[in-house]
Design a protein around this motif. Structure first.
Motif, PDB file in Angstrom:
ATOM      1  N   GLY A   1       0.116   4.158   3.495  1.00 23.78           N
ATOM      2  CA  GLY A   1       0.289   3.029   4.397  1.00 23.78           C
ATOM      3  C   GLY A   1      -0.600   3.140   5.622  1.00 23.78           C
ATOM      4  N   VAL A   2      -0.686   4.335   6.206  1.00 24.72           N
ATOM      5  CA  VAL A   2      -1.497   4.535   7.410  1.00 24.72           C
ATOM      6  C   VAL A   2      -2.980   4.324   7.103  1.00 24.72           C
ATOM      7  N   ILE A   3      -3.452   4.905   6.007  1.00 21.80           N
ATOM      8  CA  ILE A   3      -4.879   4.770   5.652  1.00 21.80           C
ATOM      9  C   ILE A   3      -5.241   3.313   5.388  1.00 21.80           C
ATOM     10  N   PHE A   4      -4.364   2.592   4.683  1.00 22.36           N
ATOM     11  CA  PHE A   4      -4.655   1.181   4.409  1.00 22.36           C
ATOM     12  C   PHE A   4      -4.636   0.368   5.700  1.00 22.36           C
ATOM     13  N   ALA A   5      -3.765   0.747   6.632  1.00 22.47           N
ATOM     14  CA  ALA A   5      -3.721   0.048   7.926  1.00 22.47           C
ATOM     15  C   ALA A   5      -5.008   0.299   8.711  1.00 22.47           C
ATOM     16  N   LYS A   6      -5.565   1.505   8.591  1.00 20.56           N
ATOM     17  CA  LYS A   6      -6.844   1.795   9.244  1.00 20.56           C
ATOM     18  C   LYS A   6      -7.957   0.905   8.675  1.00 20.56           C
ATOM     19  N   ILE A   7      -7.922   0.746   7.346  1.00 19.98           N
ATOM     20  CA  ILE A   7      -8.932  -0.113   6.707  1.00 19.98           C
ATOM     21  C   ILE A   7      -8.769  -1.563   7.162  1.00 19.98           C
ATOM     22  N   MET A   8      -7.490  -2.021   7.205  1.00 19.48           N
ATOM     23  CA  MET A   8      -7.246  -3.401   7.645  1.00 19.48           C
ATOM     24  C   MET A   8      -7.680  -3.594   9.099  1.00 19.48           C
ATOM     25  N   ASN A   9      -7.450  -2.600   9.924  1.00 19.84           N
ATOM     26  CA  ASN A   9      -7.866  -2.694  11.324  1.00 19.84           C
ATOM     27  C   ASN A   9      -9.387  -2.776  11.435  1.00 19.84           C
TER      28      ASN A   9
ATOM     29  N   SER B   1      15.077  21.106 -13.120  1.00 18.38           N
ATOM     30  CA  SER B   1      14.661  19.712 -12.920  1.00 18.38           C
ATOM     31  C   SER B   1      14.982  19.233 -11.509  1.00 18.38           C
ATOM     32  N   SER B   2      16.145  19.614 -10.987  1.00 16.53           N
ATOM     33  CA  SER B   2      16.533  19.190  -9.634  1.00 16.53           C
ATOM     34  C   SER B   2      15.568  19.734  -8.589  1.00 16.53           C
ATOM     35  N   VAL B   3      15.190  21.000  -8.748  1.00 15.49           N
ATOM     36  CA  VAL B   3      14.240  21.606  -7.799  1.00 15.49           C
ATOM     37  C   VAL B   3      12.915  20.856  -7.827  1.00 15.49           C
ATOM     38  N   LEU B   4      12.418  20.566  -9.042  1.00 18.79           N
ATOM     39  CA  LEU B   4      11.152  19.849  -9.166  1.00 18.79           C
ATOM     40  C   LEU B   4      11.247  18.446  -8.571  1.00 18.79           C
ATOM     41  N   ILE B   5      12.396  17.807  -8.734  1.00 21.28           N
ATOM     42  CA  ILE B   5      12.584  16.459  -8.189  1.00 21.28           C
ATOM     43  C   ILE B   5      12.506  16.480  -6.663  1.00 21.28           C
ATOM     44  N   PHE B   6      13.115  17.483  -6.039  1.00 21.98           N
ATOM     45  CA  PHE B   6      13.073  17.571  -4.584  1.00 21.98           C
ATOM     46  C   PHE B   6      11.654  17.852  -4.092  1.00 21.98           C
ATOM     47  N   VAL B   7      10.915  18.677  -4.821  1.00 23.55           N
ATOM     48  CA  VAL B   7       9.523  18.951  -4.440  1.00 23.55           C
ATOM     49  C   VAL B   7       8.689  17.680  -4.576  1.00 23.55           C
ATOM     50  N   LEU B   8       8.847  16.996  -5.707  1.00 22.91           N
ATOM     51  CA  LEU B   8       8.106  15.745  -5.922  1.00 22.91           C
ATOM     52  C   LEU B   8       8.486  14.697  -4.887  1.00 22.91           C
ATOM     53  N   GLY B   9       9.769  14.660  -4.518  1.00 17.44           N
ATOM     54  CA  GLY B   9      10.212  13.692  -3.523  1.00 17.44           C
ATOM     55  C   GLY B   9       9.543  13.910  -2.177  1.00 17.44           C
ATOM     56  N   ALA B  10       9.452  15.175  -1.755  1.00 10.34           N
ATOM     57  CA  ALA B  10       8.812  15.475  -0.468  1.00 10.34           C
ATOM     58  C   ALA B  10       7.339  15.079  -0.496  1.00 10.34           C
ATOM     59  N   VAL B  11       6.664  15.426  -1.585  1.00 11.78           N
ATOM     60  CA  VAL B  11       5.239  15.098  -1.705  1.00 11.78           C
ATOM     61  C   VAL B  11       5.042  13.584  -1.747  1.00 11.78           C
ATOM     62  N   SER B  12       5.891  12.891  -2.490  1.00  9.43           N
ATOM     63  CA  SER B  12       5.742  11.441  -2.621  1.00  9.43           C
ATOM     64  C   SER B  12       5.949  10.733  -1.295  1.00  9.43           C
ATOM     65  N   PHE B  13       6.885  11.235  -0.499  1.00 10.76           N
ATOM     66  CA  PHE B  13       7.154  10.612   0.790  1.00 10.76           C
ATOM     67  C   PHE B  13       5.948  10.754   1.713  1.00 10.76           C
ATOM     68  N   VAL B  14       5.326  11.917   1.681  1.00 12.38           N
ATOM     69  CA  VAL B  14       4.114  12.144   2.484  1.00 12.38           C
ATOM     70  C   VAL B  14       2.981  11.236   2.001  1.00 12.38           C
ATOM     71  N   ILE B  15       2.823  11.144   0.670  1.00 11.06           N
ATOM     72  CA  ILE B  15       1.755  10.294   0.111  1.00 11.06           C
ATOM     73  C   ILE B  15       1.980   8.837   0.468  1.00 11.06           C
TER      74      ILE B  15
ATOM     75  N   ALA C   1       0.825  -1.215   0.000  1.00  8.97           N
ATOM     76  CA  ALA C   1       0.000   0.000   0.000  1.00  8.97           C
ATOM     77  C   ALA C   1       0.854   1.258   0.000  1.00  8.97           C
ATOM     78  N   ALA C   2       1.989   1.224   0.702  1.00  4.52           N
ATOM     79  CA  ALA C   2       2.831   2.408   0.783  1.00  4.52           C
ATOM     80  C   ALA C   2       3.475   2.755  -0.559  1.00  4.52           C
ATOM     81  N   GLN C   3       3.469   1.821  -1.501  1.00  3.48           N
ATOM     82  CA  GLN C   3       4.070   2.102  -2.807  1.00  3.48           C
ATOM     83  C   GLN C   3       3.189   3.011  -3.655  1.00  3.48           C
ATOM     84  N   VAL C   4       2.028   3.399  -3.117  1.00  4.22           N
ATOM     85  CA  VAL C   4       1.189   4.363  -3.836  1.00  4.22           C
ATOM     86  C   VAL C   4       1.957   5.657  -4.075  1.00  4.22           C
TER      87      VAL C   4
END
Length: 550
Positions: free
Chosen positions: A474-482, A455-469, A276-279
């Motif tokens: 993972g947390v949301i899917f764990a809530k569903i599993m619970n 491109s480097s700036v955009l990559i760092f922005v995308l990286g931060a957003v992707s890590f949060v997503i 799930a976290a690979q979203v």
């Protein structure tokens, strides 16, 4: 009266002498000028000129100022050293007028290899015979003006050597980009030492950033064999482990040899949290496409969402390596450096990024949930797991075999019980050595002229957003599993945050947050299950992207 006349006479004589000296000097100089031996003037020292417009490489339009040096010989020949190319010819002098005739010069143009089917990092050479036109000019005692518009000044041999030394120094080649990247490298080292943020990664990367951004002499068709992008240099040789993708599998070998899959084997359902976290990977892939990156570039950027540095390097070396040719005939960007730095930076910032996301998406009641202790796992299960995992994942995503094959191989060395020496080497000496080489070379690849781009700036922005997503997924899917789990076997939603593959940092974050909610609630072993599943999941996701985009 006599004294007055005497003074007037003396004054008149002195005035006359001064007048003759001052006003008679010009004709004397003209006479001297006509008698100057311009041949002797030409043969003294070197004639130097500094001008701009010299390309620093054949792959960019960036230019720099460089020295040119003319050396005249008594046999009627000369050498012109221009941007480390030497042109020979003959000279003729009539009065103070000079004629330079150049001989044909065979020039070797060096281009970086852009053929993905060639594993060599050597330059591809293109040969050209250059025929420079004749040039005329005028000579004075310390100046040479040529018909091409350049003016040369005369300097002693020793002083011209100092000019050459200065041209190769960092002080002569430093730019603001170098200063910015050096400061960034120092920040990495500071964070590693002061706050203990992934010091085993950030210190080698930080030192690599310093090494890669020492200003050095660069000019087209000249290979000093110093920089990481100059074939034949030590750094370039070591960097092949990144560009050819053989550092990441060795890292995975060491990770496998130090990983205990018992928690995952005892509770296979938690593997879903790693998936799930690979979203974050696929959300970042779509975001990069939206921002205008080519599909191959977007695929490499997306892996940052898995918080897995070695996997990010592996896939970027395949997709965003500056070599692959797109359908429209253009070449993909070389994004290995920015992607690797972004991935490892966010891995180091796991303790900063994840806690706010966990608290935002979980209630206090959910954070207090205690999970059942994992069951004991037999030795037979531990031996079968890496073998079965290897076969299953390899059949599912063969392009991920270099990573997952080495991961499960390392784990089998650990669990078999008969290859202790090999397992010990893989999880200590080998992985430590590769980590040093990987960190330094990835850091050195962040040369200012390559790294400081939009491109480097955009990559760092995308990286931060992707890590949060990824964390949120993972947390949301764990809530569903619970919600779907039996009341006597609940799942604490916080462990879903460990589904990203930052092993074991994400699991430690979950443990810390669990203890904050309840000092008696230990979630580390439970969190390790989705954490190691995340390593497998990110590698499978990388294999799937490679299958679609190669």
């Amino acid at each position: 009266m006599k004294k007055i006349l005497t003074l007037v006479a003396v004054f008149t004589v002195l005035f006359s002498i001064s007048y003759l000296f001052l006003h008679g000097k010009a004709p004397k100089q003209n006479l001297q000028k006509d008698s100057i031996d311009y041949t002797s003037v030409l043969l003294k020292g070197r004639w130097m000129n500094k001008t701009g417009g010299y390309k620093i490489s054949n792959e960019t339009d960036d230019t720099a100022e460089r020295f040119k040096a003319l050396k005249f010989n008594s046999d009627g020949t000369f050498e012109l050293d221009s941007a480390k190319q030497r042109y020979n010819g003959t000279w003729e002098l009539e009065g103070n007028n000079i004629l330079l005739r150049f001989q044909p010069k065979k020039v070797t143009h060096l281009y970086r290899n852009t053929d993905p089917n060639k594993s060599s990092s050597n330059y591809s050479a293109v040969y050209e015979t250059v025929n420079l036109s004749d040039r005329t000019g005028t000579v004075s005692e310390d100046e040479l003006k040529l018909s091409d518009g350049f003016i040369y000044k005369q300097y002693p041999e020793a002083l011209s050597g100092l000019f050459n030394f200065y041209e190769f120094s960092g002080f002569a080649n430093v730019q603001w980009g170098h200063i910015i990247m050096i400061v960034a490298g120092l920040v990495f080292i500071f964070l590693a030492i002061k706050y203990d943020y992934e010091p085993l990664l950030l210190i080698p990367i930080g030192v690599g950033v310093l090494i890669g951004n020492i200003p050095m002499f660069q000019v087209a068709d000249f290979n000093l064999k110093l920089g990481i992008y100059e074939p034949g240099s030590v750094l370039n040789t070591l960097y092949q482990g990144v560009t050819q993708g053989w550092y990441p599998p060795l890292i995975f070998l060491g990770i496998g040899a130090m990983t205990d899959f018992s928690s995952l084997i005892s509770s296979p359902r938690l593997m879903l949290l790693g998936a799930a976290a690979q979203v974050g990977i696929f959300a970042t892939f779509l975001g990069a496409l939206y921002l205008g990156f080519a599909p191959q570039e977007a695929g490499a950027i997306g892996i940052i969402g898995g918080a897995d540095g070695p996997t990010a390097i592996f896939i970027s070396s395949k997709l965003a390596n500056g070599m692959n040719v797109l359908p429209d005939g253009t070449t993909v960007k070389n994004l290995i450096g920015p992607i690797a730095i972004a991935a490892y930076s966010y891995m180091a910032l796991v303790p900063v990024i994840q806690p706010p996301v966990i608290k935002l998406l979980t209630t206090k009641k959910e954070r207090l949930i205690k999970m059942k202790p994992p069951r004991a796992v037999t030795k037979t299960e531990k031996i079968i797991f890496p073998i079965a995992g290897l076969l299953l994942t390899a059949f599912l995503a063969p392009t991920a075999l270099p990573l997952l094959g080495m991961l499960f191989f390392g784990n089998l060395l650990k669990e078999s019980g008969v290859t202790g020496r090999l397992a010990e080497t893989a999880r200590t000496s080998l992985i430590d050595t590769i980590t040093i080489l990987l960190g330094v070379t990835v850091g050195a690849s962040t040369q200012a002229d390559v790294f400081l781009t939009k491109s480097s700036v955009l990559i760092f922005v995308l990286g931060a957003v992707s890590f949060v997503i990824a964390t949120a997924g993972g947390v949301i899917f764990a809530k569903i599993m619970n919600w779907l789990s039996p009341k006597d076997n609940p799942i604490n939603p916080m462990i879903g945050a460990a589904g990203v593959s930052a092993v074991p940092d994400s699991a430690r974050v979950v443990q810390v947050e669990g203890l904050k909610a309840d000092p008696n609630n230990h979630l580390l072993m439970h969190a390790m299950a989705p954490n190691v599943a995340g390593v497998i999941g990110s590698a499978i996701a990388a294999g799937i992207l490679l299958s679609f985009l190669m």
